[in-house]
Scaffold this active site. Structure first.
Site, mmCIF file in Angstrom:
data_model
loop_
_atom_site.group_PDB
_atom_site.id
_atom_site.type_symbol
_atom_site.label_atom_id
_atom_site.label_comp_id
_atom_site.label_asym_id
_atom_site.label_seq_id
_atom_site.Cartn_x
_atom_site.Cartn_y
_atom_site.Cartn_z
ATOM 1 N N VAL A 25 34.548 24.414 55.382
ATOM 2 C CA VAL A 25 35.756 24.932 56.039
ATOM 3 C C VAL A 25 35.900 24.349 57.449
ATOM 4 O O VAL A 25 36.999 24.100 57.933
ATOM 5 C CB VAL A 25 35.696 26.481 56.090
ATOM 6 C CG1 VAL A 25 36.729 27.061 57.041
ATOM 7 C CG2 VAL A 25 35.873 27.060 54.688
ATOM 8 N N LYS A 33 46.931 39.603 38.589
ATOM 9 C CA LYS A 33 48.032 39.058 37.769
ATOM 10 C C LYS A 33 49.152 40.067 37.589
ATOM 11 O O LYS A 33 50.330 39.709 37.578
ATOM 12 C CB LYS A 33 47.500 38.598 36.410
ATOM 13 C CG LYS A 33 47.104 39.724 35.483
ATOM 14 C CD LYS A 33 45.901 39.430 34.674
ATOM 15 C CE LYS A 33 44.663 39.712 35.482
ATOM 16 N NZ LYS A 33 43.449 39.942 34.694
ATOM 17 N N GLU A 74 44.795 31.616 42.431
ATOM 18 C CA GLU A 74 44.227 30.845 41.311
ATOM 19 C C GLU A 74 43.519 31.732 40.284
ATOM 20 O O GLU A 74 43.603 31.498 39.071
ATOM 21 C CB GLU A 74 43.235 29.806 41.859
ATOM 22 C CG GLU A 74 42.592 28.920 40.818
ATOM 23 C CD GLU A 74 43.593 27.989 40.136
ATOM 24 O OE1 GLU A 74 44.189 27.161 40.839
ATOM 25 O OE2 GLU A 74 43.771 28.097 38.912
ATOM 26 N N VAL A 123 45.088 33.776 36.736
ATOM 27 C CA VAL A 123 45.278 33.272 35.367
ATOM 28 C C VAL A 123 44.070 32.432 34.974
ATOM 29 O O VAL A 123 43.702 31.491 35.675
ATOM 30 C CB VAL A 123 46.553 32.403 35.246
ATOM 31 C CG1 VAL A 123 46.752 31.966 33.791
ATOM 32 C CG2 VAL A 123 47.782 33.150 35.733
ATOM 33 N N GLY A 178 40.832 32.939 34.872
ATOM 34 C CA GLY A 178 39.560 33.062 35.602
ATOM 35 C C GLY A 178 39.136 31.827 36.350
ATOM 36 O O GLY A 178 39.795 31.395 37.296
ATOM 37 N N GLY A 237 31.031 44.911 24.633
ATOM 38 C CA GLY A 237 31.528 44.904 26.013
ATOM 39 C C GLY A 237 32.643 43.900 26.269
ATOM 40 O O GLY A 237 33.046 43.688 27.415
ATOM 41 N N GLU A 245 37.678 46.632 26.631
ATOM 42 C CA GLU A 245 37.492 47.848 27.425
ATOM 43 C C GLU A 245 37.694 49.078 26.545
ATOM 44 O O GLU A 245 38.258 48.981 25.451
ATOM 45 C CB GLU A 245 38.502 47.858 28.566
ATOM 46 C CG GLU A 245 38.195 46.762 29.564
ATOM 47 C CD GLU A 245 39.105 46.803 30.767
ATOM 48 O OE1 GLU A 245 39.609 47.890 31.088
ATOM 49 O OE2 GLU A 245 39.307 45.739 31.362
ATOM 50 N N ASP A 275 48.348 41.800 29.399
ATOM 51 C CA ASP A 275 47.592 40.906 30.283
ATOM 52 C C ASP A 275 48.083 39.460 30.116
ATOM 53 O O ASP A 275 48.371 38.765 31.108
ATOM 54 C CB ASP A 275 46.094 41.024 29.932
ATOM 55 C CG ASP A 275 45.226 40.064 30.707
ATOM 56 O OD1 ASP A 275 44.934 40.347 31.876
ATOM 57 O OD2 ASP A 275 44.848 39.015 30.145
ATOM 58 N N LYS A 278 50.207 36.794 32.737
ATOM 59 C CA LYS A 278 49.748 35.420 33.008
ATOM 60 C C LYS A 278 50.824 34.405 32.618
ATOM 61 O O LYS A 278 51.035 33.411 33.318
ATOM 62 C CB LYS A 278 48.439 35.161 32.253
ATOM 63 C CG LYS A 278 47.276 35.998 32.805
ATOM 64 C CD LYS A 278 46.082 35.991 31.880
ATOM 65 C CE LYS A 278 44.917 36.784 32.453
ATOM 66 N NZ LYS A 278 43.823 37.007 31.482
HETATM 67 P P1 NDP Z 1 37.081 46.635 38.991
HETATM 68 O O1 NDP Z 1 37.744 47.832 38.406
HETATM 69 O O2 NDP Z 1 35.744 46.263 38.513
HETATM 70 O O3 NDP Z 1 37.002 46.814 40.581
HETATM 71 C C1 NDP Z 1 38.038 47.334 41.335
HETATM 72 C C2 NDP Z 1 37.532 47.622 42.740
HETATM 73 O O4 NDP Z 1 38.619 48.062 43.531
HETATM 74 C C3 NDP Z 1 36.448 48.686 42.820
HETATM 75 O O5 NDP Z 1 35.454 48.286 43.713
HETATM 76 C C4 NDP Z 1 37.187 49.897 43.362
HETATM 77 O O6 NDP Z 1 36.398 50.740 44.183
HETATM 78 C C5 NDP Z 1 38.226 49.233 44.228
HETATM 79 N N1 NDP Z 1 39.391 50.066 44.429
HETATM 80 C C6 NDP Z 1 40.193 50.645 43.516
HETATM 81 N N2 NDP Z 1 41.178 51.319 44.109
HETATM 82 C C7 NDP Z 1 40.999 51.178 45.433
HETATM 83 C C8 NDP Z 1 41.674 51.653 46.569
HETATM 84 N N3 NDP Z 1 42.741 52.439 46.451
HETATM 85 N N4 NDP Z 1 41.209 51.298 47.794
HETATM 86 C C9 NDP Z 1 40.111 50.531 47.918
HETATM 87 N N5 NDP Z 1 39.424 50.050 46.864
HETATM 88 C C10 NDP Z 1 39.865 50.372 45.647
HETATM 89 O O7 NDP Z 1 38.114 45.423 38.826
HETATM 90 P P2 NDP Z 1 37.778 43.884 38.572
HETATM 91 O O8 NDP Z 1 36.834 43.417 39.594
HETATM 92 O O9 NDP Z 1 37.445 43.669 37.151
HETATM 93 O O10 NDP Z 1 39.223 43.213 38.772
HETATM 94 C C11 NDP Z 1 39.771 43.036 40.052
HETATM 95 C C12 NDP Z 1 41.020 42.165 39.973
HETATM 96 O O11 NDP Z 1 40.659 40.905 39.441
HETATM 97 C C13 NDP Z 1 42.111 42.707 39.046
HETATM 98 O O12 NDP Z 1 43.363 42.383 39.575
HETATM 99 C C14 NDP Z 1 41.887 41.954 37.759
HETATM 100 O O13 NDP Z 1 43.051 41.831 36.972
HETATM 101 C C15 NDP Z 1 41.469 40.602 38.302
HETATM 102 N N6 NDP Z 1 40.695 39.801 37.370
HETATM 103 C C16 NDP Z 1 39.560 40.328 36.818
HETATM 104 C C17 NDP Z 1 38.824 39.586 35.927
HETATM 105 C C18 NDP Z 1 37.588 40.125 35.319
HETATM 106 O O14 NDP Z 1 36.986 39.425 34.496
HETATM 107 N N7 NDP Z 1 37.139 41.326 35.669
HETATM 108 C C19 NDP Z 1 39.252 38.208 35.555
HETATM 109 C C20 NDP Z 1 40.429 37.747 36.267
HETATM 110 C C21 NDP Z 1 41.127 38.526 37.134
HETATM 111 P P3 NDP Z 1 35.139 51.577 43.612
HETATM 112 O O15 NDP Z 1 34.171 50.523 43.152
HETATM 113 O O16 NDP Z 1 34.629 52.322 44.749
HETATM 114 O O17 NDP Z 1 35.681 52.407 42.503
HETATM 115 N N1 HSE Z 2 41.008 41.173 30.230
HETATM 116 C C1 HSE Z 2 41.163 39.775 30.450
HETATM 117 C C2 HSE Z 2 40.734 38.992 29.234
HETATM 118 C C3 HSE Z 2 40.332 39.281 31.618
HETATM 119 O O1 HSE Z 2 40.287 39.566 28.233
HETATM 120 O O2 HSE Z 2 40.854 37.776 29.263
HETATM 121 C C4 HSE Z 2 41.041 39.327 32.910
HETATM 122 O O3 HSE Z 2 42.215 38.600 32.926
#
Ligand code: NDP
Ligand code: HSE
Length: 432
Positions: A36, A105, A129, A132, A134, A187, A190, A201, A205
């Site tokens: 960076v 997304k 990025e 969509v 991952g 797993g 969900e 979903d 995308k």
């Molecule tokens: P998770 O549900 O695992 O994590 C969500 C996090 O957000 C948790 O840490 C939660 O806190 C926190 N959170 C929820 N609400 C609030 C709030 N109001 N204020 C502050 N923190 C909050 O989600 P993922 O990590 O799986 O996904 C995150 C994003 O990434 C989503 O938009 C998803 O679509 C996207 N994404 C996910 C992929 C995946 O494989 N998981 C792939 C591609 C995109 P706490 O832990 O305390 O409950």
């Molecule tokens: N739930 C999505 C999938 C992952 O099965 O591909 C996050 O976009």
């Protein structure tokens, strides 16, 4: 070591993706600084339940995401998901001139116009990025590498959960319910699989991909969406018998009629030839096939989900926006100048594969063929196999409007000589 002041980062969310973002930021701190040109410093992490997060330094955790966004951070990384509070937090960040990196997304597919306008007004960056496919570098190629070309089609497998289920049905002959149960047990699906299996979903995308590919603003509501719950073992067997497999596809196409251009954006299960590059994409992997006038055909393949792969894409964006801050300048703005209209699904040309159980007697084929002719649907191939007292009849059509194909199938289902409509599915990835 650069003498630049640190780039301060607020991380919103520390779940599956956020935890891996923290790990990469810590593990690769020195490399990131070198890449960076300034240290990238995690200033705070907003979560709901701080006690749950023993893996990250306690002094960084906060439940007040709004205050963290309003503090003296330079970049906000959002991995909370959902519409609110993510939307308000990101609008606040952008309006304050703070660059945003998000994997969300659902938010982008509904509110990218509003977010982009806020970014443009303040001159901040908006990168997404990871939203969509991952880890797969896909949006940057569409947004930047192919910005000088004319993209005609983007077709892909962008949901790993449904691809895992359909791959399982294809390899074991299992029905949908059984394959979903297995995906849940392992797993991959969900507890509430609705967003994946009903195509929400993938539709989000598809909206993001179409917006970038066609320089037009497409939202999730514009996307025709069908999930995989109605895909049966009979559909899979019918596909297999003709050298095809079934995939849930997100398809974004430029449609040209005379001097009128529009886009077709849809998510639905479809049969594709086993020889098609997307047919070999199995399990939870994603792959996207892109066609452009000058570049020709390209395929992007890799892990479309999971904490570490998704965090890789988030970190790539974070490095890009941090570099922009250090060097001055900005990444690409929203490009929606073409404003192409979205074509209704009923007017979109697709091809169908229809598998019927029919009476095996004289005149049956001509009755069925007459219904196709009546609806101006041209037949591309017919295959009949006689059995003891009936026959299996498979018809594959040339491209016709979706509305005409649906009316054809409805009428055929009502013919007395047709005992059962066994399978109806769109066909993609072949010449029309
Ligand atoms: P998770 O549900 O695992 O994590 C969500 C996090 O957000 C948790 O840490 C939660 O806190 C926190 N959170 C929820 N609400 C609030 C709030 N109001 N204020 C502050 N923190 C909050 O989600 P993922 O990590 O799986 O996904 C995150 C994003 O990434 C989503 O938009 C998803 O679509 C996207 N994404 C996910 C992929 C995946 O494989 N998981 C792939 C591609 C995109 P706490 O832990 O305390 O409950
Ligand atoms: N739930 C999505 C999938 C992952 O099965 O591909 C996050 O976009």
């Amino acid at each position: 070591m650069p003498s630049q002041k640190p780039i301060k980062v607020a991380l919103l969310g520390c779940g599956t993706v956020g935890t891996e973002v923290v790990r990469l930021l810590v593990d690769q701190a020195d490399d990131l600084t070198a890449r960076v040109g300034a240290p990238v410093e995690l200033a705070g992490i907003a979560v709901r339940k701080p006690n749950k997060h023993r893996e990250v330094p306690a002094d960084l955790l906060t439940t007040d995401a709004a205050a963290l966004v309003a503090s003296d951070v330079d970049v906000v990384v959002e991995v909370i998901g959902g519409i609110e509070p993510a939307r308000t937090l990101l609008l606040d960040a952008l309006r304050a001139g703070k660059s945003v990196v998000t994997a969300n997304k659902a938010l982008l597919a509904e509110h990218s116009g509003e977010l982009s306008a806020a970014a443009d007004a303040s001159g901040a960056d908006l990168y997404f990025e990871a939203s969509v496919a991952g880890a797969i570098p896909l949006l940057r190629p569409l947004r930047e590498s192919l910005a000088g070309d004319r993209i005609t089609r983007v077709m892909g497998i962008v949901n790993g959960t449904t691809n895992f289920i359909l791959s399982g049905m294809d390899s074991t002959g299992a029905g949908y319910a059984e394959a979903l149960e297995e995906a849940t047990r392992l797993g991959y699906a969900e507890a509430d699989p609705t967003a994946d299996v009903d195509g929400f979903d993938a539709a989000s995308k598809a909206a993001i991909l179409a917006s970038l590919a066609f320089h037009s603003r497409v939202t999730a509501a514009d996307v025709h969406r069908e999930g995989i719950a109605s895909v049966s073992a009979a559909d899979i067997a019918a596909a297999r018998a003709l050298g095809r497999t079934v995939k849930l596809l997100a398809i974004c196409e430029r449609v040209t009629e005379g001097d009128q251009e529009s886009v077709s954006v849809r998510v639905h299960p479809a049969m594709i030839p086993r020889s098609h590059p997307l047919a070999g994409v199995s399990g939870a992997f994603n792959a996207v096939f892109v066609e452009a006038d000058a570049a020709g055909e390209m395929m992007f393949y890799g892990q479309g989900a999971g904490g570490a792969p998704t965090a890789s894409a988030v970190l790539g964006d974070l490095v890009a926006v941090a570099r922009n801050l250090v060097q001055g300048g900005r990444g690409p703005r929203e490009s929606a100048y073409a404003a192409l209209p979205v074509r209704p699904m009923g007017q979109t040309p697709t091809r169908y594969h229809i598998s019927l159980d029919v009476a095996d007697r004289a005149g049956v084929l001509s009755q069925v063929a007459a219904v196709f002719a009546e609806h101006d649907v041209s037949i591309a191939a017919v295959r009949q196999e006689g059995r003891v007292d009936d026959a299996s009849l498979v018809v594959v059509t040339h491209a016709a409007t979706d509305a005409a194909l649906r009316s054809t199938v409805d009428k055929i289902g009502g013919l007395p000589v047709v005992r059962e409509v066994v399978s109806v599915m769109r066909v993609e990835g072949e010449e029309t």
